[in-house]
Design an enzyme around this catalytic site. Sequence first.
Site, mmCIF file in Angstrom:
data_model
loop_
_atom_site.group_PDB
_atom_site.id
_atom_site.type_symbol
_atom_site.label_atom_id
_atom_site.label_comp_id
_atom_site.label_asym_id
_atom_site.label_seq_id
_atom_site.Cartn_x
_atom_site.Cartn_y
_atom_site.Cartn_z
ATOM 1 N N GLY A 22 -12.111 16.190 -8.930
ATOM 2 C CA GLY A 22 -12.783 17.266 -9.659
ATOM 3 C C GLY A 22 -12.008 17.584 -10.918
ATOM 4 O O GLY A 22 -10.942 17.035 -11.198
ATOM 5 N N GLY A 24 -11.433 20.977 -14.067
ATOM 6 C CA GLY A 24 -11.663 22.373 -14.445
ATOM 7 C C GLY A 24 -11.004 22.671 -15.765
ATOM 8 O O GLY A 24 -10.609 21.765 -16.517
ATOM 9 N N GLY A 25 -10.863 23.958 -16.065
ATOM 10 C CA GLY A 25 -10.307 24.359 -17.343
ATOM 11 C C GLY A 25 -8.854 23.970 -17.510
ATOM 12 O O GLY A 25 -8.392 23.711 -18.618
ATOM 13 N N VAL A 29 -8.107 17.068 -10.918
ATOM 14 C CA VAL A 29 -7.475 16.890 -9.611
ATOM 15 C C VAL A 29 -7.830 15.492 -9.113
ATOM 16 O O VAL A 29 -8.993 15.096 -9.125
ATOM 17 C CB VAL A 29 -7.945 17.956 -8.608
ATOM 18 C CG1 VAL A 29 -7.253 17.751 -7.262
ATOM 19 C CG2 VAL A 29 -7.665 19.351 -9.133
ATOM 20 N N LYS A 43 -2.871 17.683 -9.093
ATOM 21 C CA LYS A 43 -3.451 18.412 -10.223
ATOM 22 C C LYS A 43 -2.657 18.064 -11.471
ATOM 23 O O LYS A 43 -1.438 18.285 -11.538
ATOM 24 C CB LYS A 43 -3.416 19.913 -9.981
ATOM 25 C CG LYS A 43 -3.973 20.734 -11.141
ATOM 26 C CD LYS A 43 -3.831 22.234 -10.911
ATOM 27 C CE LYS A 43 -4.759 22.695 -9.823
ATOM 28 N NZ LYS A 43 -4.747 24.169 -9.660
ATOM 29 N N ASP A 137 -9.345 34.174 -6.994
ATOM 30 C CA ASP A 137 -10.564 33.375 -7.177
ATOM 31 C C ASP A 137 -11.028 32.785 -5.849
ATOM 32 O O ASP A 137 -11.400 31.616 -5.768
ATOM 33 C CB ASP A 137 -10.320 32.257 -8.194
ATOM 34 C CG ASP A 137 -11.625 31.655 -8.726
ATOM 35 O OD1 ASP A 137 -12.648 32.369 -8.722
ATOM 36 O OD2 ASP A 137 -11.612 30.485 -9.154
#
Length: 740
Positions: A22, A24-25, A29, A43, A137
Site C-alpha cells: 500500500g 500513503g502520504g 509499505v 514502511k 487514526d
Amino acid sequence: MQPLDGMDPRQVGPYTLVGRLGAGGMGAVYLGRSAGGRAVAVKVVRPELAEDTEFRQRFRQEVAAARRVSGAFTAAVVDADTEAALPWMATAFVPGLSLRQVVERHGPLPVATVRTLAAGLAEALGEVHRAGLIHRDLKPGNVLLALDGPHVIDFGISRAADAGGLTTTGSVIGSAPYMSPEQALGEPLAPAGDVFSLGSTLAYAALGRNLFGEGAGAAVLFRIVNTEPDLGELPAELRPLVTACLAKTPAHRPTPRQLVAHVAQSGHPTDPDGWLPPAVATEVRAVRAVLTAPPAPPPMPPPAPSDAPIDQPPPARRIGRRTLLGLGGAVLAAGGAGTAFALINRDRGVSSDKHAAPPVRPSADVPEAVPLWQNREVTLPCVQLLSLDGAVVGITPRKIWAVGGDGKPKWTLDDTTVAVTFAIDAAQPQPVAAFDGHRIQLAGTGGMAGMGGTGVGSRITAVLLAIDPADGKSDGKVALDQPEAVSANRLAGIRGGTAYVLGLGQGRHQGGSNVWAIDLAGRRTAWFHGEESLLLEGVLLAGGDQVLVSSADRLKALDGSGNVAWQAGLQSFGIAAGGGWFLTPDNKGAVTALDPATGKPAWSAPGIATPRLHGSAFAHGPDDNLLHCLWTDTDGGFSVGALDLKSGTPRWKTPLPPDGPGTGTGRFGADLLYADDTLYRIGPDAVIWALDPDTGKARWKYSGYQGTDAATLTWTAGAGRLCVAAGSPSILTALPAKMS
C-alpha cells in the site's frame, strides 16, 4: 499486493522487497523478507520528505515511540534506519485482511465477532496508551483481522501524548468519519479520543457503513460534533458498549481496560481460534498459505532417463501454528485466493521463443451472437453453473435454482430448507457440485443456514448434500465425520461412485485442509486425509484411484486409501488430468505431464497460458489424448491450439483475434470450455468467443459482458447452447452453440 515497478526499491537494509502492500502520504509499505525468510512490513519514506529536516526529526520520534508499544494485538517494530537516504521502519508481518476489506466483501460482522474485535482493539489501545502514545487514526483500514485476533496497525500519525508538533491545538489530522469531537475541533487530544474512534469502528463492523454518514469531510465532522448517531440498527448486545465509547465528553468514555472488562463480564468473547466467519477465515488462510510460504523451490528438472532412480522430494517444511500466528501486524491490501493467484502468476512468462516474430492476428470482425434468451430474475452471482438434461442449475451461497431450456424457472432450493450453506463466498467461483448420473452432489457447510453464513450459535459441519435435479428436493446428506471440520468448499469430482471433497478445518494442524473420499452408495466416508496447508485444488484421473491436490507450493498425490503416494515441491495453479497423466502448469508458462504412479515428469510443453482466476487453462474434446489450450505469444496476445498428450507437442496452433483491455483480475490467463463440437473462450475483456475446435477459427463472439471483470463470470455448456452468468449486471444469458 502490487508487483514492484521501476520506481520501487528492491532492497531496504537487510530486507528483500517482494511486493507493494500500500501507499500513503508518508510513503509506501512493502512486504519484505530477511535472509532467513522472516516476513516483515517495511514502511519507506517518500524521497521528497526524506530531504525535509523537520520531517526526519518527526520520523525519528515516531520510530522511537513505536518501539515502546508491545502486545498481542499491535504491530511490533523489528528494525529501522532513520538515517538512511530513504528512512524506513520494519514491523513484524501477519497475513490478514483489513476490517474495511472484510466488510466491503462480506457485509456486517456477527455479534460474537464484533465483541471479540472490541476486546482485542481495546487491549491494543491499552498498550498504546501505556506507552504514552495516542493512535489518532484508528479506523477500519488500520485494523487487521487475522486468525489469532484483531491487530491495530499503522502508527503513522500517532504521537507521544506529551509531545508537541502534531498534537497541538488547531491541528486536525486523521480520517473524518472516525475522529472524535475534540479531534474534529482541533483541540488538544487525550487517549479518550482513541476510544471514540473505537466506538465508530465497532459500529462500522456491525452495521457495514460509516456511523456518521458519507459526504464531504466538513459535513461528517459537523455531524460528529453536533449530532447524536442513530444506534437503533445496532444489535442490542452491542449498543451499550458503542454508546459508552461515543460519549461527546472525553471524561465520560470508558478506558480500554474497562472495555475489556465489560466484554468479559457480558460473556467471554469468541475463542480467537475460531472468531472469524468461515468466509473470512477462508480468505485469511489463503493469504497466509501464500505469503508465509518459504521461497519457491527451483524449477522441476527435465525428465530423467527411464533407468534413473525416482526422485522423491522431501516433505514440505512444517510451519508451527505459534510461528504462523505470532508474526505481528501489517497492512495487506489484497485478499483470498485472488492474492494467491496473483503471486503464483507474477512471473508468468510469454512465448518460450522470445525471438519469434509476432503472430499475424485475424480480424475480430466476426458475427455477433444473438442470445436465445436472458433471465434477469434468478439469484446471482453464482459460484457454479451446471448443464443437466437441457436445464441450467445455478448455485449461490444461499440458494440453488434451475431454469429450463426456455429460460423459465423450474425450481429453487433455499439454504434454510436443508440447513446447509451451499457455498462460502459468491465472489469466488469454483466447483462445489457435480452430477453423478442420478443426483447433484454438493459439498456444503451445515450449521450456517439462516444466519448469513456466520454459523454463530450453531455447530459448523462439513456435509455432502444430494439433490434431485428434477424438482430440487434434498435426497439426503452425509456428514463428513471428522472432528473440527469447518466446511466443505470444493468438489474435486466424482469417479466410480465416489465423490472427492475438499474442505477446511483442523486437518493435521490448525488452519489446514481436509480431503474426503465419500462412498455415495453407502453414504459414508471411504477415507480421510488431513493436510496442514491450505489446499487450492484437487483433480481426478480417469481409470485410476488417485487424487492430486495442490497447495501454494506443493503437489501431493493421494492413493486409494488417502495416503500420500508421492509429493513434489512445485508452484502450480490450474492442475488437470488427461491422456493418462496429471498435468501441472507452473508460474513460467510450462505444463508438465507427471506419471500418476510416481510423480516422475514425462514431458514438458512451454509457453502455455495459465488460467484466469477461477478459470480453466485446458479443455478436453472427445479425444482424451488431445487437449485444447492457449499459448502466450510474444506480443502478449494468445494463440489457441491442440496439445498431443502422448508427446507434449502441439498438433496445431492458430493466433486469436486481438483482445480488448481487461478489468480487475480477469486480465490474467485462459478460460476454455468444450461442448457440442465447439470450443468456447472468455477473453480478458469478458468477450465470449465460439471457436472451431479443429482449426481455432472464430465462429462468433458475444460482447454483452464487455467491461465486466471476466473473473466474476460463470458458465456452462450443453444441449446446443452456452449459458453465462454475471453478478453485475445481474443477468443469465443463453447463447447458441452454432449460428445458422
